[in-house]
Design an enzyme around this catalytic site. Structure first.
Site, PDB file in Angstrom:
ATOM      1  N   LYS A  27      -2.186   5.059  10.640  1.00 45.00           N
ATOM      2  CA  LYS A  27      -1.986   3.612  10.725  1.00 45.00           C
ATOM      3  C   LYS A  27      -2.720   2.861   9.630  1.00 45.00           C
ATOM      4  CE  LYS A  27      -0.583  -0.193  12.645  1.00 45.00           C
ATOM      5  NZ  LYS A  27       0.838  -0.570  12.535  1.00 45.00           N
TER       6      LYS A  27
ATOM      7  N   GLU B 191       9.983   6.400   7.696  1.00 44.74           N
ATOM      8  CA  GLU B 191       8.688   6.636   8.334  1.00 44.74           C
ATOM      9  C   GLU B 191       8.813   7.407   9.639  1.00 44.74           C
ATOM     10  OE1 GLU B 191       5.494   3.160   7.475  1.00 44.74           O
ATOM     11  OE2 GLU B 191       7.286   2.518   8.541  1.00 44.74           O
TER      12      GLU B 191
ATOM     13  N   CYS C  89      -9.145   8.432   9.356  1.00 51.54           N
ATOM     14  CA  CYS C  89      -9.531   9.138  10.575  1.00 51.54           C
ATOM     15  C   CYS C  89     -10.076   8.155  11.601  1.00 51.54           C
ATOM     16  CB  CYS C  89     -10.579  10.199  10.263  1.00 51.54           C
ATOM     17  SG  CYS C  89     -10.077  11.360   8.971  1.00 51.54           S
TER      18      CYS C  89
ATOM     19  N   TRP D  73      -7.136  12.667  10.007  1.00 49.95           N
ATOM     20  CA  TRP D  73      -6.007  12.691   9.076  1.00 49.95           C
ATOM     21  C   TRP D  73      -6.514  13.418   7.845  1.00 49.95           C
ATOM     22  CZ3 TRP D  73      -4.758  11.101   4.111  1.00 49.95           C
ATOM     23  CH2 TRP D  73      -3.395  11.092   3.809  1.00 49.95           C
TER      24      TRP D  73
ATOM     25  N   ASN E 134     -15.175   9.422   8.160  1.00 56.77           N
ATOM     26  CA  ASN E 134     -13.897   8.860   7.745  1.00 56.77           C
ATOM     27  C   ASN E 134     -14.078   8.368   6.325  1.00 56.77           C
ATOM     28  OD1 ASN E 134     -11.409   7.554   7.484  1.00 56.77           O
ATOM     29  ND2 ASN E 134     -12.139   5.697   8.481  1.00 56.77           N
ATOM     30  N   GLY E 135     -13.281   8.899   5.396  1.00 56.24           N
ATOM     31  CA  GLY E 135     -13.404   8.502   4.004  1.00 56.24           C
ATOM     32  C   GLY E 135     -13.259   9.701   3.084  1.00 56.24           C
TER      33      GLY E 135
ATOM     34  N   LYS F 109      11.230   1.792   7.362  1.00 55.23           N
ATOM     35  CA  LYS F 109      11.084   2.105   8.782  1.00 55.23           C
ATOM     36  C   LYS F 109      11.833   3.380   9.142  1.00 55.23           C
ATOM     37  CE  LYS F 109       8.246  -0.739   9.981  1.00 55.23           C
ATOM     38  NZ  LYS F 109       7.728  -0.419   8.660  1.00 55.23           N
TER      39      LYS F 109
ATOM     40  N   GLU G 171      12.349  -2.970   3.692  1.00 59.98           N
ATOM     41  CA  GLU G 171      11.596  -2.726   4.924  1.00 59.98           C
ATOM     42  C   GLU G 171      12.408  -1.890   5.909  1.00 59.98           C
ATOM     43  OE1 GLU G 171       8.655  -2.881   7.933  1.00 59.98           O
ATOM     44  OE2 GLU G 171       8.647  -2.921   5.750  1.00 59.98           O
TER      45      GLU G 171
ATOM     46  N   HIS H 204      24.539  -0.299 -10.372  1.00 58.36           N
ATOM     47  CA  HIS H 204      23.748   0.239 -11.467  1.00 58.36           C
ATOM     48  C   HIS H 204      23.160   1.607 -11.127  1.00 58.36           C
ATOM     49  CE1 HIS H 204      23.891  -3.460 -13.891  1.00 58.36           C
ATOM     50  NE2 HIS H 204      23.906  -4.067 -12.714  1.00 58.36           N
TER      51      HIS H 204
ATOM     52  N   ARG I 122      -4.806   6.648  14.064  1.00 59.37           N
ATOM     53  CA  ARG I 122      -5.456   6.706  12.750  1.00 59.37           C
ATOM     54  C   ARG I 122      -5.387   8.096  12.135  1.00 59.37           C
ATOM     55  NH1 ARG I 122      -8.786   2.244  11.880  1.00 59.37           N
ATOM     56  NH2 ARG I 122      -9.850   3.411  10.264  1.00 59.37           N
TER      57      ARG I 122
END
Length: 613
Positions: free
Chosen positions: A608, A493, A2, A74, A100-101, A490, A486, A509, A27
């Site tokens: 983030k 996301e 957050c 969040w 936040n936490g 992306k 990566e 495979h 965030r």
């Protein structure tokens, strides 16, 4: 995860807080809220959605106040809605908290408080904390400051909190453990935030709270003590962050801006450290423990997400050049499998924010067993930077877009410099190769610029063709295998298209079963030691009617005859190719997401900085 903002001074607190919340919205953006003291009366406004929804909810109402707190969420405990939004208040609505936490023992505390008659409005752990503080204050007839200290001594979990109270309208109380909190110092005013982005407009003088520290903040005084009630002197430092760096600068999205900033951010990662003409490479942050790194029997790399992919590329760096075995670990799993760590093992922790909770926890475990920690972070003064024995900042500048782009390439740049410097010192590479690698590295920013200038239009066209695809497969070998991972990440996301990255040889495979006429397959197929093998893999996909999008080296005249779509990139040393080959994949994911109407800077369910486990 957050975002926290608070202010005390003579300015309009509401205006400062809302502007700060917009800068911290990366965030978390499930809900937003503010609490201000207006004529010593606490007023709380909160709303599901973004900060703009909160502004619309408050409307034109004037909120004159010189003290207040704000939060963008969040969600962890409790679904995103108005009730679960922060700030949360005590039983009498005279005291408010932003948090936040995660409070891990909140369920036990909630039962105890419920038995005492406390009634809860929300499903959050944060509301339990403010009621717990209230209960301690009332039962012990102590000050709010002391109640906070006593409460936090019994809390299990992570927190960054700020509290405002009607009973003490000239004071804010802040504390942290595991979640970041920074205090901006002005003239008779203070700014509190999860990071420096809401603060730099007003001051560049800051103090970072350490774990288990509590700050009591008045307009003209900052007092810090620890949870044991021992005073400490705040360490005020100057941050080097320009306001322009956290604005979009004419770009439609932060992500696009950050993709196009990479020639500069990669160069900034090298600035003052590298001069290829003179054969000069100095990394000032790893001097004292450099012999530990060079003589390590193994290196353990700890990271999450995109930083983990950077670690996978670095595994190739250190093993090829330094001849040291490397293990790349998901930090989120590291401490849950009783890892074998020996005295003198070297751990490299990679994190853009420097606040990743899983990586911090992994660091603490490794340190407790005698490992040497090297941090590779972007944010100066971050928790991982402070927890490391030594390390190097990547100097990428603020990265606001949730999907990491320029931090990835800057991490690779710094990790490459560390590896070749170590290798040269160890004698595992000769001076001629060392100098050649420095020259190649110094040319990377210009080559990235070429990709951005020459490929953007073509990538937009490819994006229009595949914007409705339901699945993507990304394949690469050697150094380009982590780039495939990566690229797939992306796309997932920000466009919400399912995508998987694999080593190209692993296609046979299992994943080859998915390939049909509707499956786009992205090959990172630049000319390197595995080029001919990748050509064979492309032929296997073509035989099953898959649609091939190939990233190839300029001048390649073979793969363009096989692939439906080709994106050329400049030639470079094989080890440095990930810095270049990843750029088209970033642009591809960006343009597909925009065409699909997705919010590329704030993709759903993501934040983030992952500051909770």
């Amino acid at each position: 995860m957050c975002g926290i903002v608070a202010y005390i001074g003579e300015r309009n607190a509401y205006e400062i807080i809302v502007k700060g919340l917009k800068r911290l919205e990366y965030r978390g953006y499930d809900s937003a809220g503010v609490a201000v003291l207006n004529d010593s009366s606490l007023r709380v406004f909160k709303k599901k959605g973004k900060v703009s929804d909160l502004e619309n909810f408050i409307g034109t109402e004037k909120l004159p106040s010189s003290i207040g707190i704000g939060h963008t969420r969040w969600a962890t405990h409790g679904e995103p809605n108005d009730i679960n939004a922060h700030p949360h208040t005590d039983s009498n609505n005279k005291m408010a908290i932003i948090h936040n936490g995660i409070i891990e023992n909140y369920s036990t505390l909630k039962k105890e408080l419920t038995n005492k008659g406390h009634q809860f409005r929300s499903e959050t752990d944060s509301e339990v904390l403010i009621h717990f503080i209230e209960d301690i204050r009332d039962n012990n007839q102590c000050s709010l400051e002391e109640a906070v200290r006593l409460a936090l001594s019994k809390i299990v979990g992570a927190y960054a909190i700020v509290i405002v109270s009607e009973d003490d309208p000239n004071t804010l109380i802040a504390a942290r453990k595991g979640s970041p909190l920074v205090i901006g110092v002005g003239k008779d005013e203070y700014f509190i935030a999860s990071d420096a982005t809401p603060i730099v407009e007003y001051t560049n003088e800051v103090a970072y709270l350490n774990d288990y520290e509590i700050a009591v903040i008045k307009r003209d005084k900052l007092k810090i003590k620890n949870i044991e009630d021992v005073d400490s002197n705040p360490y005020i430092q100057t941050i080097d962050l320009e306001l322009e760096a956290i604005e979009k600068g004419g770009y439609e999205h932060f992500m696009l801006k950050e993709i196009f900033e990479q020639p500069r951010s990669i160069a900034d990662s090298m600035r003052g450290r590298l001069n290829a003409e003179k054969g000069y490479l100095v990394l000032g942050g790893i001097r004292e423990y450099s012999h530990k790194l060079e003589n390590a029997e193994r290196i353990i790399i700890l990271a999450c997400g995109t930083s983990w992919h950077a670690g996978l590329v670095a595994e190739y760096f250190f093993e090829e050049f330094c001849r040291i075995p490397v293990e790349v670990e998901y930090a989120s799993e590291f401490r849950y499998r009783n890892p074998v760590i020996k005295e003198g093992d070297v751990c490299i922790a990679i994190s853009q924010s420097g606040e990743t909770a899983d990586t911090l926890a992994a660091i603490e475990l490794a340190k407790s067993k005698g490992a040497i920690i090297f941090g590779v972070c972007n944010v100066v003064g971050s928790s991982i930077a402070r927890a490391s024995h030594e390390g190097a900042y990547i100097h990428a500048g603020p990265e606001i877009g949730v999907a990491s782009t320029k931090a990835f390439t800057s991490q690779l740049t710094v990790l490459f410099m560390i590896a070749i410097k170590m290798a040269y010192n160890k004698g595992t590479i000769k001076e001629a190769k060392y100098r050649q690698m420095l020259v190649e590295l110094e040319q990377i920013p210009n080559k990235v610029q070429q990709v951005l200038e020459n490929s953007s239009e073509q990538i937009e066209l490819i994006s229009k063709i595949f914007m409705f695809a339901r699945n993507f497969l990304y394949l690469g070998r050697g150094y380009n295998f982590p780039v495939a991972l990566e690229g797939a990440l992306k796309l997932k996301e920000i466009s919400y298209i399912h995508a998987e990255g694999y080593p190209a040889a692993e296609m046979k495979h299992g994943p080859i079963a998915l390939i049909d006429v509707e499956m786009p397959v992205v090959f990172i197929a630049t000319k390197d030691s595995s080029y001919e093998k990748v050509v064979s893999n492309i032929q296997e996909v073509k035989a099953r009617k898959g649609k091939v999008i190939a990233i190839v080296t300029e001048g390649d005249d073979l793969i363009p005859k096989m692939a439906e779509y080709v994106i050329e990139v400049p030639s470079t040393n094989e080890a440095l190719m990930p810095l270049i080959s990843v750029i088209p994949l970033q642009l591809l994911s960006y343009h597909i997401a925009v065409l699909r109407g997705c919010n590329v800077d704030q993709p759903r369910n993501l934040a983030k900085s992952v500051t909770v486990e």
